[in-house]
Motif scaffolding. Structure first.
Motif, PDB file in Angstrom:
ATOM      1  N   LEU B 142      -0.275 -14.955  22.405  1.00  0.00           N
ATOM      2  CA  LEU B 142       0.448 -13.658  22.592  1.00  0.00           C
ATOM      3  C   LEU B 142       0.288 -13.040  23.897  1.00  0.00           C
ATOM      4  CD1 LEU B 142      -0.395 -12.113  19.066  1.00  0.00           C
ATOM      5  CD2 LEU B 142       1.721 -13.267  19.562  1.00  0.00           C
ATOM      6  N   PRO B 143       1.087 -12.837  24.423  1.00  0.00           N
ATOM      7  CA  PRO B 143       0.968 -11.874  25.908  1.00  0.00           C
ATOM      8  C   PRO B 143       0.092 -10.568  25.693  1.00  0.00           C
ATOM      9  CG  PRO B 143       3.443 -11.566  24.971  1.00  0.00           C
ATOM     10  CD  PRO B 143       2.697 -12.537  24.085  1.00  0.00           C
ATOM     11  N   VAL B 144       0.335  -9.940  24.566  1.00  0.00           N
ATOM     12  CA  VAL B 144      -0.518  -8.619  24.646  1.00  0.00           C
ATOM     13  C   VAL B 144      -0.811  -8.422  23.165  1.00  0.00           C
ATOM     14  CG1 VAL B 144       1.592  -7.370  24.306  1.00  0.00           C
ATOM     15  CG2 VAL B 144      -0.533  -6.293  25.090  1.00  0.00           C
ATOM     16  N   LEU B 145      -1.886  -7.973  22.717  1.00  0.00           N
ATOM     17  CA  LEU B 145      -2.419  -7.686  21.372  1.00  0.00           C
ATOM     18  C   LEU B 145      -1.840  -6.506  20.841  1.00  0.00           C
ATOM     19  CD1 LEU B 145      -5.952  -9.301  21.186  1.00  0.00           C
ATOM     20  CD2 LEU B 145      -3.596 -10.544  20.703  1.00  0.00           C
ATOM     21  N   SER B 146      -1.088  -6.639  19.461  1.00  0.00           N
ATOM     22  CA  SER B 146      -0.712  -5.396  19.007  1.00  0.00           C
ATOM     23  C   SER B 146      -1.934  -4.449  18.291  1.00  0.00           C
ATOM     24  CB  SER B 146       0.257  -5.614  17.802  1.00  0.00           C
ATOM     25  OG  SER B 146      -0.207  -6.437  16.644  1.00  0.00           O
ATOM     26  N   LYS B 147      -1.775  -3.347  17.606  1.00  0.00           N
ATOM     27  CA  LYS B 147      -2.738  -2.852  17.178  1.00  0.00           C
ATOM     28  C   LYS B 147      -3.195  -3.532  15.848  1.00  0.00           C
ATOM     29  CE  LYS B 147      -1.563   0.905  14.607  1.00  0.00           C
ATOM     30  NZ  LYS B 147      -1.162   2.385  14.146  1.00  0.00           N
ATOM     31  N   GLU B 148      -2.142  -4.130  15.309  1.00  0.00           N
ATOM     32  CA  GLU B 148      -2.456  -4.957  13.947  1.00  0.00           C
ATOM     33  C   GLU B 148      -3.195  -6.168  14.163  1.00  0.00           C
ATOM     34  OE1 GLU B 148       0.083  -2.209  13.009  1.00  0.00           O
ATOM     35  OE2 GLU B 148       0.650  -3.573  14.408  1.00  0.00           O
ATOM     36  N   ASP B 149      -3.006  -6.980  15.482  1.00  0.00           N
ATOM     37  CA  ASP B 149      -3.873  -7.975  15.941  1.00  0.00           C
ATOM     38  C   ASP B 149      -5.275  -7.651  15.961  1.00  0.00           C
ATOM     39  OD1 ASP B 149      -0.997  -8.931  17.982  1.00  0.00           O
ATOM     40  OD2 ASP B 149      -1.569  -9.619  16.024  1.00  0.00           O
ATOM     41  N   GLU B 150      -5.436  -6.349  16.966  1.00  0.00           N
ATOM     42  CA  GLU B 150      -6.829  -5.769  16.792  1.00  0.00           C
ATOM     43  C   GLU B 150      -7.543  -5.640  15.535  1.00  0.00           C
ATOM     44  OE1 GLU B 150      -8.492  -5.371  19.800  1.00  0.00           O
ATOM     45  OE2 GLU B 150      -6.956  -5.935  21.126  1.00  0.00           O
ATOM     46  N   ILE B 151      -6.701  -4.938  14.480  1.00  0.00           N
ATOM     47  CA  ILE B 151      -7.412  -4.670  13.289  1.00  0.00           C
ATOM     48  C   ILE B 151      -7.772  -5.791  12.564  1.00  0.00           C
ATOM     49  CG2 ILE B 151      -6.775  -3.556  11.039  1.00  0.00           C
ATOM     50  CD1 ILE B 151      -5.155  -1.335  12.565  1.00  0.00           C
ATOM     51  N   GLU B 152      -6.727  -6.834  12.886  1.00  0.00           N
ATOM     52  CA  GLU B 152      -7.264  -8.144  11.985  1.00  0.00           C
ATOM     53  C   GLU B 152      -8.317  -8.526  12.398  1.00  0.00           C
ATOM     54  OE1 GLU B 152      -4.486 -11.930  10.542  1.00  0.00           O
ATOM     55  OE2 GLU B 152      -4.139 -11.279  12.371  1.00  0.00           O
ATOM     56  N   PHE B 153      -8.406  -8.929  13.532  1.00  0.00           N
ATOM     57  CA  PHE B 153      -9.862  -9.497  13.966  1.00  0.00           C
ATOM     58  C   PHE B 153     -11.094  -8.699  13.970  1.00  0.00           C
ATOM     59  CE2 PHE B 153     -12.238 -12.308  16.934  1.00  0.00           C
ATOM     60  CZ  PHE B 153     -13.166 -11.415  17.575  1.00  0.00           C
ATOM     61  N   HIS B 154     -11.073  -7.696  14.225  1.00  0.00           N
ATOM     62  CA  HIS B 154     -12.043  -6.501  14.102  1.00  0.00           C
ATOM     63  C   HIS B 154     -12.478  -6.345  12.809  1.00  0.00           C
ATOM     64  CE1 HIS B 154     -13.012  -5.853  18.387  1.00  0.00           C
ATOM     65  NE2 HIS B 154     -11.936  -5.975  18.495  1.00  0.00           N
ATOM     66  N   GLY B 155     -11.458  -6.285  11.932  1.00  0.00           N
ATOM     67  CA  GLY B 155     -11.669  -6.265  10.342  1.00  0.00           C
ATOM     68  C   GLY B 155     -12.048  -7.315   9.773  1.00  0.00           C
ATOM     69  N   LYS B 156     -12.100  -8.457  10.234  1.00  0.00           N
ATOM     70  CA  LYS B 156     -12.743  -9.755   9.604  1.00  0.00           C
ATOM     71  C   LYS B 156     -14.249  -9.602  10.136  1.00  0.00           C
ATOM     72  CE  LYS B 156     -13.519 -13.517   8.150  1.00  0.00           C
ATOM     73  NZ  LYS B 156     -13.588 -13.666   6.662  1.00  0.00           N
ATOM     74  N   LEU B 157     -14.343  -9.117  11.493  1.00  0.00           N
ATOM     75  CA  LEU B 157     -15.921  -9.141  11.567  1.00  0.00           C
ATOM     76  C   LEU B 157     -16.711  -8.117  10.903  1.00  0.00           C
ATOM     77  CD1 LEU B 157     -15.956  -8.863  15.917  1.00  0.00           C
ATOM     78  CD2 LEU B 157     -16.279 -10.847  14.362  1.00  0.00           C
ATOM     79  N   TYR B 158     -15.756  -6.732  10.591  1.00  0.00           N
ATOM     80  CA  TYR B 158     -16.627  -5.994   9.953  1.00  0.00           C
ATOM     81  C   TYR B 158     -16.793  -6.581   8.590  1.00  0.00           C
ATOM     82  CZ  TYR B 158     -14.358  -2.825  13.170  1.00  0.00           C
ATOM     83  OH  TYR B 158     -13.880  -2.411  14.315  1.00  0.00           O
ATOM     84  N   ASP B 159     -15.789  -7.194   7.783  1.00  0.00           N
ATOM     85  CA  ASP B 159     -16.206  -7.852   6.666  1.00  0.00           C
ATOM     86  C   ASP B 159     -17.302  -9.069   6.564  1.00  0.00           C
ATOM     87  OD1 ASP B 159     -12.442  -8.422   5.649  1.00  0.00           O
ATOM     88  OD2 ASP B 159     -13.873  -6.760   5.428  1.00  0.00           O
ATOM     89  N   MET B 160     -17.373  -9.455   7.930  1.00  0.00           N
ATOM     90  CA  MET B 160     -18.355 -10.702   7.939  1.00  0.00           C
ATOM     91  C   MET B 160     -19.990 -10.209   8.130  1.00  0.00           C
ATOM     92  SD  MET B 160     -16.612 -13.315  10.398  1.00  0.00           S
ATOM     93  CE  MET B 160     -18.184 -14.065  11.063  1.00  0.00           C
ATOM     94  N   THR B 161     -19.929  -8.611   8.351  1.00  0.00           N
ATOM     95  CA  THR B 161     -21.216  -7.979   8.345  1.00  0.00           C
ATOM     96  C   THR B 161     -21.889  -8.102   7.021  1.00  0.00           C
ATOM     97  OG1 THR B 161     -20.379  -5.769   7.979  1.00  0.00           O
ATOM     98  CG2 THR B 161     -20.660  -6.581  10.007  1.00  0.00           C
ATOM     99  N   GLY B 162     -21.027  -8.148   5.798  1.00  0.00           N
ATOM    100  CA  GLY B 162     -21.656  -8.129   4.573  1.00  0.00           C
ATOM    101  C   GLY B 162     -22.193  -6.711   4.080  1.00  0.00           C
ATOM    102  N   ASN B 163     -21.629  -5.776   4.769  1.00  0.00           N
ATOM    103  CA  ASN B 163     -21.991  -4.368   4.716  1.00  0.00           C
ATOM    104  C   ASN B 163     -20.783  -3.663   4.536  1.00  0.00           C
ATOM    105  OD1 ASN B 163     -22.740  -1.748   4.925  1.00  0.00           O
ATOM    106  ND2 ASN B 163     -24.451  -2.101   5.955  1.00  0.00           N
ATOM    107  N   GLU B 164     -20.451  -3.481   3.256  1.00  0.00           N
ATOM    108  CA  GLU B 164     -19.391  -2.674   2.401  1.00  0.00           C
ATOM    109  C   GLU B 164     -19.059  -1.225   3.271  1.00  0.00           C
ATOM    110  OE1 GLU B 164     -18.594  -3.364  -1.642  1.00  0.00           O
ATOM    111  OE2 GLU B 164     -17.343  -1.614  -1.544  1.00  0.00           O
ATOM    112  N   THR B 165     -20.455  -0.494   3.171  1.00  0.00           N
ATOM    113  CA  THR B 165     -20.229   0.584   3.542  1.00  0.00           C
ATOM    114  C   THR B 165     -19.792   0.661   5.105  1.00  0.00           C
ATOM    115  OG1 THR B 165     -21.905   1.466   1.840  1.00  0.00           O
ATOM    116  CG2 THR B 165     -21.515   2.902   3.727  1.00  0.00           C
ATOM    117  N   PHE B 166     -20.712   0.053   5.957  1.00  0.00           N
ATOM    118  CA  PHE B 166     -20.057  -0.117   7.109  1.00  0.00           C
ATOM    119  C   PHE B 166     -18.551  -0.536   7.378  1.00  0.00           C
ATOM    120  CE2 PHE B 166     -20.287  -1.001  11.563  1.00  0.00           C
ATOM    121  CZ  PHE B 166     -19.306  -2.070  12.028  1.00  0.00           C
ATOM    122  N   GLN B 167     -18.259  -1.539   6.569  1.00  0.00           N
ATOM    123  CA  GLN B 167     -16.870  -2.066   6.800  1.00  0.00           C
ATOM    124  C   GLN B 167     -15.783  -0.850   6.521  1.00  0.00           C
ATOM    125  OE1 GLN B 167     -14.293  -2.588   4.001  1.00  0.00           O
ATOM    126  NE2 GLN B 167     -12.963  -3.289   5.497  1.00  0.00           N
TER     127      GLN B 167
END
Lengths: 231, 231
Positions: B142-167
DNA sequence: CTATTATATTTGTAGGACAAATAAAAAGAT
DNA sequence: ATCTTTTTATTTGTCCTACAAATATAATAG
């Protein structure tokens, strides 16, 4: 009812109070109410929504607790600046939280502690550094640091971030953090070895080093906590 | 009234509802109520505290909103697991928050993003990494990332923390974060240059590197936001 | 013993009343 | 005319009563 899959879904069962609360919050946003703006009075709201004044009062009581509104005899209600942390403050009690929530809070506090370096470096003042230095000098001769010593040093760091919400939030998390760690220590360790990175070390890096060095040092400083992380 | 200095201090002026709420929260702690435990009914509480049932209901309505209690006809009220984020969720609205609060939230989100490395490395699984890889592979062209792309990547990171409150908390902060940044961009910048550290770079470090390298890279990845920090 | 029906109980909502606490208006003083 | 004090009006805060709604529990039937 989802027509595609035929699955039955629970009907929404909000109480009138829940619904009035939701309606009011939307209403505030849609009408761009600002702190100080006058709001309709209870009777008007009750009549407009065709509910009893009691239901309106129950909903308003919630908003009052969040700091969103203030009420005065005769003048009526006005919009206020909500208190971001009013809600969480009332539930951050280790005795009513689940173990899972407690652990999340424990970790959240570590996450926050690790994340403040940039703000410390961006906003440190000579005065701040003097005050922090006085704290670490006072602590230098102590064989072991008390809880109050820890709070004093880290509390000063929180102040230095210049972020009031962060400062307050991090402080609110402490009782649960402490509680969780206390339960861990009892089962796993007897005495805490001297910290490889002291408060003085952190102070020196904050004064003369870089955010990156600070983060590295802070991680080591917090290693006693990080060593408890479950996979 | 402080007898030493002669200064007049404001009298406490809590409403009955405020007082009942405080009393109930103390009562829950003192009696070690656990989720599922039966609580006294409204009339009992009203009689014990010598207030009307309405006042009790207004206080309980607040606790209900925080998820602390649940109520059923005939059975009465039972203790529930509070929802840590119920309160803040209702006030995280950029249209009703002060600029100062908004900025605090903007920064708080950055603080949190910088602090999660240890948890990502402690808890990453091969499955997580596969899924994250799929996301970055999809985004690579992708030439430029959309808001949804950002949310998708970072959201996956948040899930990976295993900390639901943080996510959940980090996700709740996003609308205010976005709003604050949008007001900044309008006044200061036109186009965002390509990010020196891409999602792919972060993924590679997470897969094969160290938490420290990750933090360094994340800081660069977030530099467009960090460059807005006021002294 | 299980399933169905009836009953009891508590919450949820409504409406009315009046006390309490101002905010605003009116009256009085300078 | 302006400022201060008093009076009045208004809204919130609290109390009370009533009954509908929604179960949870008990009783009854098969």
């Amino acid at each position: 009812m989802n027509p595609k899959t035929g699955l039955l879904e629970p009907l929404e069962s909000l109480s009138m109070t829940d619904r009035v609360e939701n309606i009011l919050r939307e209403y505030f946003t849609e009408n761009a109410f600002k702190p100080g703006d006058a709001l309709p009075n209870e009777m008007e709201i009750a009549q407009k929504l065709n509910v009893s004044r009691n239901v309106v009062r129950e909903a308003l009581s919630r908003l009052r607790m969040l700091g969103m509104i203030e009420a005065r005899p005769r003048r009526g209600m006005i919009m206020a600046q909500p208190d971001l942390l009013a809600g969480i403050e009332k539930v951050l009690n280790p005795f009513i939280l689940s173990k899972s929530n407690q652990n999340d809070i424990f970790e959240l506090r570590l996450i926050l502690e690790m994340g403040i370096a940039e703000f410390l470096f961006a906003r440190k003042t000579p005065k701040d550094l003097d005050e922090l230095e006085a704290i670490v000098e006072k602590q230098k001769g102590l064989p072991v640091l008390s809880k109050e010593d820890e709070i004093e040093f880290h509390g000063k760091l929180y102040d230095m971030t210049g972020n009031e919400t962060f400062q307050r939030f991090q402080s609110l998390l402490f009782p649960v953090f402490e509680h969780v760690f206390a339960t861990m220590v009892t089962t796993t360790e007897h005495a805490a070895p001297a910290n490889p990175v002291s408060h003085y070390d952190l102070f020196k890096i904050l004064k003369d080093g870089t955010p990156e060095e600070f983060r590295k040092a802070m991680h080591i400083h917090l290693s006693v906590y990080y060593n408890t992380i479950r996979r």
